[in-house]
Scaffold this active site. Sequence first.
Site, PDB file in Angstrom:
ATOM      1  N   HIS A 120      58.558  -7.867  -9.340  1.00  0.00           N
ATOM      2  CA  HIS A 120      58.678  -7.273 -10.690  1.00  0.00           C
ATOM      3  C   HIS A 120      60.116  -6.816 -10.891  1.00  0.00           C
ATOM      4  CE1 HIS A 120      56.997  -4.502 -14.014  1.00  0.00           C
ATOM      5  NE2 HIS A 120      58.324  -4.463 -14.089  1.00  0.00           N
ATOM      6  N   HIS A 133      51.170  -3.742 -17.431  1.00  0.00           N
ATOM      7  CA  HIS A 133      51.795  -2.420 -17.600  1.00  0.00           C
ATOM      8  C   HIS A 133      50.654  -1.491 -17.983  1.00  0.00           C
ATOM      9  CE1 HIS A 133      55.193   0.372 -18.643  1.00  0.00           C
ATOM     10  NE2 HIS A 133      54.143   0.985 -19.150  1.00  0.00           N
ATOM     11  N   HIS A 178      53.767  -1.462 -10.905  1.00  0.00           N
ATOM     12  CA  HIS A 178      54.456  -0.169 -10.732  1.00  0.00           C
ATOM     13  C   HIS A 178      53.499   1.013 -10.843  1.00  0.00           C
ATOM     14  CE1 HIS A 178      54.438  -0.545 -15.069  1.00  0.00           C
ATOM     15  NE2 HIS A 178      55.478  -1.366 -15.101  1.00  0.00           N
ATOM     16  N   ARG A 199      67.445  -8.766 -17.559  1.00  0.00           N
ATOM     17  CA  ARG A 199      68.106  -8.751 -18.874  1.00  0.00           C
ATOM     18  C   ARG A 199      68.645 -10.119 -19.260  1.00  0.00           C
ATOM     19  NH1 ARG A 199      65.147  -4.369 -19.390  1.00  0.00           N
ATOM     20  NH2 ARG A 199      66.124  -2.440 -18.700  1.00  0.00           N
ATOM     21  N   ASP A 243      60.760  -3.055 -10.094  1.00  0.00           N
ATOM     22  CA  ASP A 243      60.908  -2.625 -11.492  1.00  0.00           C
ATOM     23  C   ASP A 243      62.340  -2.179 -11.772  1.00  0.00           C
ATOM     24  OD1 ASP A 243      60.222  -2.294 -14.107  1.00  0.00           O
ATOM     25  OD2 ASP A 243      59.220  -0.372 -13.836  1.00  0.00           O
ATOM     26  N   LYS A 249      52.378 -11.381 -18.739  1.00  0.00           N
ATOM     27  CA  LYS A 249      52.600  -9.937 -18.697  1.00  0.00           C
ATOM     28  C   LYS A 249      51.944  -9.261 -19.892  1.00  0.00           C
ATOM     29  CE  LYS A 249      54.320  -5.975 -17.697  1.00  0.00           C
ATOM     30  NZ  LYS A 249      55.323  -5.384 -16.848  1.00  0.00           N
ATOM     31  N   HIS A 280      63.563  -6.604 -13.957  1.00  0.00           N
ATOM     32  CA  HIS A 280      64.185  -6.876 -15.264  1.00  0.00           C
ATOM     33  C   HIS A 280      65.631  -7.277 -14.998  1.00  0.00           C
ATOM     34  CE1 HIS A 280      60.886  -4.782 -17.422  1.00  0.00           C
ATOM     35  NE2 HIS A 280      60.825  -4.111 -16.284  1.00  0.00           N
TER      36      HIS A 280
HETATM   37  O1  DOR Z   1      61.193   2.229 -17.073  1.00  0.00           O
HETATM   38  C1  DOR Z   1      60.953   1.133 -17.530  1.00  0.00           C
HETATM   39  N1  DOR Z   1      61.935   0.307 -17.947  1.00  0.00           N
HETATM   40  N2  DOR Z   1      59.681   0.752 -17.629  1.00  0.00           N
HETATM   41  C2  DOR Z   1      59.328  -0.391 -18.254  1.00  0.00           C
HETATM   42  O2  DOR Z   1      58.159  -0.661 -18.336  1.00  0.00           O
HETATM   43  C3  DOR Z   1      60.356  -1.238 -18.888  1.00  0.00           C
HETATM   44  C4  DOR Z   1      61.662  -1.045 -18.278  1.00  0.00           C
HETATM   45  C5  DOR Z   1      62.796  -1.647 -19.082  1.00  0.00           C
HETATM   46  O3  DOR Z   1      62.674  -2.812 -19.482  1.00  0.00           O
HETATM   47  O4  DOR Z   1      63.800  -0.971 -19.301  1.00  0.00           O
HETATM   48 ZN    ZN Z   2      59.094  -3.220 -15.552  1.00  0.00          ZN
END
Ligand code: DOR
Ligand code: ZN
Length: 360
Positions: A22, A149, A187, A26, A260, A112, A24
Amino acid sequence: MSTHSPTQTPNRLVIRQPDDWHVHVRDGEMLNEVVNFTARQFARAIIMPNLANPVTTAEAAENYRTRILGALDTHMDTHLEFTPLMTCYLTDTIDPKEIEGGFTRGIFTACKLYPANATTNSSHGVTDIQNIYSVLETMQRIRMPLLVHGEVTDKHIDIFDREAVFIDRILSKIVADFPGLKIVFEHITTKDAVDFVQAGNAQIAATITPHHLVYNRSAIFEGGIRPHLYCLPIAKREVHRLALRAAATSGSPKFFLGTDSAPHTVENKQSGCGCAGVFNAPFAIESYAKTFEEEDALDKLEGFASEYGPQFYGLPLNPRKIILKRTEVEVPKTLKIMDTQIIPFHAEETLPWRFAGFED
Ligand code: DOR
Ligand code: ZN
């Protein structure tokens, strides 16, 4: 279960290369900077689809995957090895055929579920779980994992209760209605979630982040407000953190690694309305190693980091091994990213284990 014993001496730990289930990474300029922190340590990563324009089609996922691969640093020996595993962002109106097509063509690994407005870029998420029942039926049939989530978005529910209420109101219902659906409860932050996953059948598992293992909700307010510890789901009471640590280090294959890691610029974090997310990718495996050592469970790290995830997803284990050395590593105060900075998790702390590359 562990298929072999990690090689461990007091100063050196060799484990199968981990994956991040998991993350991100970007897009655009930010992607180019942050993805290499993940690719440096992890062989594969489940890529979250919550871009400003969410990834809702196989074509968008393919294009995003191409951008991720293009962002890998060619000076790093890992750049040819890193595999992004793409996910599809579920909306109220998504077509099950798009999902099935993307999955059978090997573009999507999972879907997701963001409840609408639960977190960053989730406004196109699902407003009512009934709206995606035909999608869930398809996913159950083709054995495609659902990544959840798990927070309700009702503003009347206290933010610290949103995960537990999600279990009661929504997740229990999904599990009952789709007993063959593979689900990753992502998470997790509560003892309620640990208990729910433990009691469930083999189709349900959970990921646990480095940061939810390290601090509780009081730490977010220790000596002042600490925006870099703010993420969603928000950290809970100490009893919950301890339950997460016990689950992660238990050796149960139902709990595995998912960072995460969610980078935001320092301006977007240190603001009157700061963004949720902890950027833990730079020292992710080091953070987990510290926690596992504190729990006297370094022998359980390999299962959690490198075996239970692929086993759940039905993917092969990674062939390479990484080396962790007991050498102190100082986490920088900030990282220069684009023309600004991102504050990494553990900033200005010293961690006891250092990722030291690959075993030949
Ligand atoms: O803290 C978080 N940031 N939780 C999420 O579910 C999304 C993530 C984000 O994309 O910044
Ligand atoms: Zn996340």
